[in-house]
Write a protein that holds these residues in place. Sequence first.
Motif, PDB file in Angstrom:
ATOM      1  N   ARG A   1      -1.521   0.120   9.292  1.00 27.73           N
ATOM      2  CA  ARG A   1      -0.576   0.434  10.366  1.00 27.73           C
ATOM      3  C   ARG A   1      -0.681  -0.573  11.494  1.00 27.73           C
ATOM      4  O   ARG A   1      -1.769  -1.036  11.830  1.00 27.73           O
ATOM      5  CB  ARG A   1      -0.885   1.788  10.989  1.00 27.73           C
ATOM      6  CG  ARG A   1      -0.569   2.962  10.153  1.00 27.73           C
ATOM      7  CD  ARG A   1      -0.692   4.220  10.998  1.00 27.73           C
ATOM      8  NE  ARG A   1      -1.185   5.304  10.182  1.00 27.73           N
ATOM      9  CZ  ARG A   1      -1.867   6.326  10.632  1.00 27.73           C
ATOM     10  NH1 ARG A   1      -2.156   6.428  11.913  1.00 27.73           N
ATOM     11  NH2 ARG A   1      -2.270   7.276   9.819  1.00 27.73           N
TER      12      ARG A   1
ATOM     13  N   ARG B   1      -4.344   8.055   4.817  1.00 27.06           N
ATOM     14  CA  ARG B   1      -2.972   8.589   4.810  1.00 27.06           C
ATOM     15  C   ARG B   1      -2.988  10.030   5.303  1.00 27.06           C
ATOM     16  O   ARG B   1      -3.911  10.787   4.999  1.00 27.06           O
ATOM     17  CB  ARG B   1      -2.384   8.489   3.414  1.00 27.06           C
ATOM     18  CG  ARG B   1      -2.208   7.026   2.970  1.00 27.06           C
ATOM     19  CD  ARG B   1      -1.535   6.916   1.627  1.00 27.06           C
ATOM     20  NE  ARG B   1      -0.219   7.497   1.591  1.00 27.06           N
ATOM     21  CZ  ARG B   1       0.896   6.870   1.987  1.00 27.06           C
ATOM     22  NH1 ARG B   1       0.825   5.646   2.431  1.00 27.06           N
ATOM     23  NH2 ARG B   1       2.055   7.461   1.902  1.00 27.06           N
TER      24      ARG B   1
ATOM     25  N   GLU C   1      -3.512   3.472   4.490  1.00 30.33           N
ATOM     26  CA  GLU C   1      -2.347   2.677   4.837  1.00 30.33           C
ATOM     27  C   GLU C   1      -2.732   1.683   5.912  1.00 30.33           C
ATOM     28  O   GLU C   1      -3.725   1.877   6.623  1.00 30.33           O
ATOM     29  CB  GLU C   1      -1.201   3.572   5.292  1.00 30.33           C
ATOM     30  CG  GLU C   1      -1.506   4.432   6.492  1.00 30.33           C
ATOM     31  CD  GLU C   1      -0.416   5.451   6.778  1.00 30.33           C
ATOM     32  OE1 GLU C   1       0.489   5.646   5.953  1.00 30.33           O
ATOM     33  OE2 GLU C   1      -0.484   6.055   7.857  1.00 30.33           O
TER      34      GLU C   1
ATOM     35  N   TYR D   1       0.829  -1.204   0.000  1.00 33.01           N
ATOM     36  CA  TYR D   1       0.000   0.000   0.000  1.00 33.01           C
ATOM     37  C   TYR D   1       0.864   1.255   0.000  1.00 33.01           C
ATOM     38  O   TYR D   1       0.558   2.230  -0.682  1.00 33.01           O
ATOM     39  CB  TYR D   1      -0.947   0.032   1.201  1.00 33.01           C
ATOM     40  CG  TYR D   1      -1.911  -1.134   1.270  1.00 33.01           C
ATOM     41  CD1 TYR D   1      -2.422  -1.740   0.123  1.00 33.01           C
ATOM     42  CD2 TYR D   1      -2.321  -1.637   2.500  1.00 33.01           C
ATOM     43  CE1 TYR D   1      -3.306  -2.812   0.204  1.00 33.01           C
ATOM     44  CE2 TYR D   1      -3.201  -2.699   2.584  1.00 33.01           C
ATOM     45  CZ  TYR D   1      -3.690  -3.286   1.437  1.00 33.01           C
ATOM     46  OH  TYR D   1      -4.559  -4.337   1.517  1.00 33.01           O
ATOM     47  N   ALA D   2       1.967   1.242   0.742  1.00 32.64           N
ATOM     48  CA  ALA D   2       2.866   2.396   0.794  1.00 32.64           C
ATOM     49  C   ALA D   2       3.510   2.620  -0.570  1.00 32.64           C
ATOM     50  O   ALA D   2       3.583   3.757  -1.045  1.00 32.64           O
ATOM     51  CB  ALA D   2       3.933   2.185   1.873  1.00 32.64           C
ATOM     52  N   ARG D   3       3.972   1.539  -1.209  1.00 38.04           N
ATOM     53  CA  ARG D   3       4.595   1.649  -2.543  1.00 38.04           C
ATOM     54  C   ARG D   3       3.625   2.202  -3.570  1.00 38.04           C
ATOM     55  O   ARG D   3       3.980   2.993  -4.428  1.00 38.04           O
ATOM     56  CB  ARG D   3       5.068   0.269  -3.016  1.00 38.04           C
ATOM     57  CG  ARG D   3       6.466  -0.106  -2.687  1.00 38.04           C
ATOM     58  CD  ARG D   3       6.954  -1.339  -3.461  1.00 38.04           C
ATOM     59  NE  ARG D   3       5.995  -2.424  -3.616  1.00 38.04           N
ATOM     60  CZ  ARG D   3       5.764  -3.371  -2.696  1.00 38.04           C
ATOM     61  NH1 ARG D   3       6.392  -3.356  -1.550  1.00 38.04           N
ATOM     62  NH2 ARG D   3       4.890  -4.329  -2.943  1.00 38.04           N
TER      63      ARG D   3
ATOM     64  N   GLY E   1       1.128   4.141  -3.052  1.00 35.21           N
ATOM     65  CA  GLY E   1       0.644   5.481  -2.738  1.00 35.21           C
ATOM     66  C   GLY E   1      -0.867   5.542  -2.596  1.00 35.21           C
ATOM     67  O   GLY E   1      -1.499   6.519  -2.985  1.00 35.21           O
TER      68      GLY E   1
END
Length: 185
Positions: free
Chosen positions: A60, A71, A58, A50-52, A54
């Motif tokens: 956590r 985000r 997210e 998910y971070a890659r 964008g």
Amino acid sequence: MQPADPAVRAALEAVLMVVDEPISAAELAATLEVPQQDAEDALEELAAEYARQGRGFELRAVAGGWRFYSRPEYADIVSRYVLEGQTARLTQAALETLAVIAYRQPVGRSRVAAIRGVNVDSVVKTLVTRGLVEEAGTDPESGAILYRTTSYFLERLGIGSVAELPKLSPHLPGLDELGGIDAPF
């Protein structure tokens, strides 16, 4: 490390979509009936993916568990949406139902429906969801759930108690002929 099973990843996403507080990897593993290490590996993979990508959200690890969050860079947009949803105007039916509850509380749905002349079940649910009314016990005779206004209702109206609501009698023509009615108008 070998990539996590796509079925485990998908199942984790499905469960995480419905949790309202962080859920531990151990609980997720037990729910999915997989080893805890497999759940932890899949959670880490999903968070990194998910971070890659964008995404607007997210995954956590917080408070001993995992949960989806929006985000931080979208906080202004999310806040605007949430606040607009909270300040959306009430329908005429909701306002009328709210007025009956405010002036007759605690009162059951059937009594509100009798006063308004229509079914109020969905309107009462909406008012409860918006935090304007709440359950206030049950009627000892019928067992029906009674409703009353909340402190949030008073806050939104800018008053300290329902005693500060305006009196209705000056606004109702011919009320003096209705002396036998049981409402304190």
